[in-house]
Design an enzyme around this catalytic site. Structure first.
Site, PDB file in Angstrom:
ATOM      1  N   GLU A   1       0.866  -1.183   0.000  1.00 55.74           N
ATOM      2  CA  GLU A   1       0.000   0.000   0.000  1.00 55.74           C
ATOM      3  C   GLU A   1       0.902   1.233   0.000  1.00 55.74           C
ATOM      4  O   GLU A   1       1.787   1.361   0.856  1.00 55.74           O
ATOM      5  CB  GLU A   1      -0.877  -0.038   1.253  1.00 55.74           C
ATOM      6  CG  GLU A   1      -1.973   0.987   1.279  1.00 55.74           C
ATOM      7  CD  GLU A   1      -2.796   0.875   2.561  1.00 55.74           C
ATOM      8  OE1 GLU A   1      -3.091   1.928   3.129  1.00 55.74           O
ATOM      9  OE2 GLU A   1      -3.132  -0.254   2.988  1.00 55.74           O
TER      10      GLU A   1
ATOM     11  N   ASP B   1      -4.933   9.692   9.533  1.00 58.29           N
ATOM     12  CA  ASP B   1      -3.585   9.212   9.834  1.00 58.29           C
ATOM     13  C   ASP B   1      -3.144   9.581  11.244  1.00 58.29           C
ATOM     14  O   ASP B   1      -3.365  10.697  11.713  1.00 58.29           O
ATOM     15  CB  ASP B   1      -2.575   9.788   8.839  1.00 58.29           C
ATOM     16  CG  ASP B   1      -2.831   9.318   7.418  1.00 58.29           C
ATOM     17  OD1 ASP B   1      -3.492   8.278   7.266  1.00 58.29           O
ATOM     18  OD2 ASP B   1      -2.378   9.988   6.473  1.00 58.29           O
TER      19      ASP B   1
END
Length: 258
Positions: free
Chosen positions: A47, A58
């Site tokens: 990824e 995040d």
């Protein structure tokens, strides 16, 4: 290429280890070298994050990696160019993790053309609501690139079924409420949540967010079909502790024989 390549990573009871790397963190040569290493180490899919200035999903480690990439002048075009170059050397499926804004700023048709050229097999867009996914879903379907759905602990089962009904590749099951990052352990309800998702979808289910130890990996792949490890992989790559990444991959693959 595309959906079939992702499917193959889960065939015959295979368990998928999916490491996350931030595109351009440390430069493009480092991105290519890290992808080569992860491919050789036995990762199932890689990824690749597209850095963005407002990465709402995040945690601190991935945010820092994204900021380093942006501060060094990394562009989306540069990431694609690096992927085009390394694609000639590796067969591992590529899945891009990108917020919607970089896709629209780049131009969605141009973005998808570059995905094709770089051999990208799937895309995850964490801030794209299901109700708006046709912004890019139909374009991706036309070129056989999987739009990977995310489901969360708080998603009702009816919504999970709806979100995943037209999806391809795999289902990314978010295992914590909140942002990515390293955690000590997972609550018991995560197990029942993953089992519930598994029983209601027809795609492989991959657990992600907060997975950082061999014990986490073993725990998760007992229930589902694979794991995404992001913050921990970034830390280990930064600190040149690559043997520990190999141990996480081994822990995943061990469960194939179980």
């Amino acid at each position: 290429m595309g959906v079939e390549k992702i499917k193959a990573a889960f065939e015959n009871g295979k368990k998928a280890f999916i490491p996350y790397v931030m595109g351009g963190d440390g430069g493009f040569e480092k991105l290519k070298e890290r992808i080569r290493f992860l491919d050789e180490a036995g990762a199932s899919i890689v990824e690749i994050g597209i850095p963005f200035s407002d990465p709402v999903a995040d945690g601190p480690t991935i945010q820092r990696a994204g900021k380093r990439a942006l501060d060094s002048g990394v562009t989306v075009k540069g990431i694609f160019q690096a992927l085009i170059e390394v694609r000639k050397e590796v067969q591992i499926p590529f899945v891009l993790m990108t917020y919607l804004n970089p896709v629209l700023a780049f131009g969605k048709e141009r973005f998808i053309e570059n995905c094709i050229e770089a051999g990208v097999d799937g895309i995850i867009v964490p801030d794209l609501p299901y109700e708006e996914q046709n912004i890019i879903a139909s374009l991706l379907r036309e070129v056989n690139i999987a739009l990977i759905p995310l489901v969360t602990v708080t998603s009702p089962i009816e919504r999970i079924e709806k979100i995943t009904s037209e999806s391809e590749g795999f289902v990314y099951a978010v295992t914590v409420a909140g942002v990515t990052g390293v955690r000590q352990n997972f609550k018991e309800e995560i197990h029942s949540y993953l089992e519930k998702v598994k029983s209601h979808v027809n795609l492989p289910v991959v657990a992600g967010f907060g997975i950082s130890t061999k014990e986490h990996v073993e725990e998760m792949v007992t229930i589902c079909d694979g794991v995404v490890v992001g913050s921990k992989v970034i830390e280990l790559l930064e600190n040149e502790k690559r043997e520990e990444i190999c141990e996480l991959i081994y822990a995943t693959k061990q469960k194939e024989e179980a």
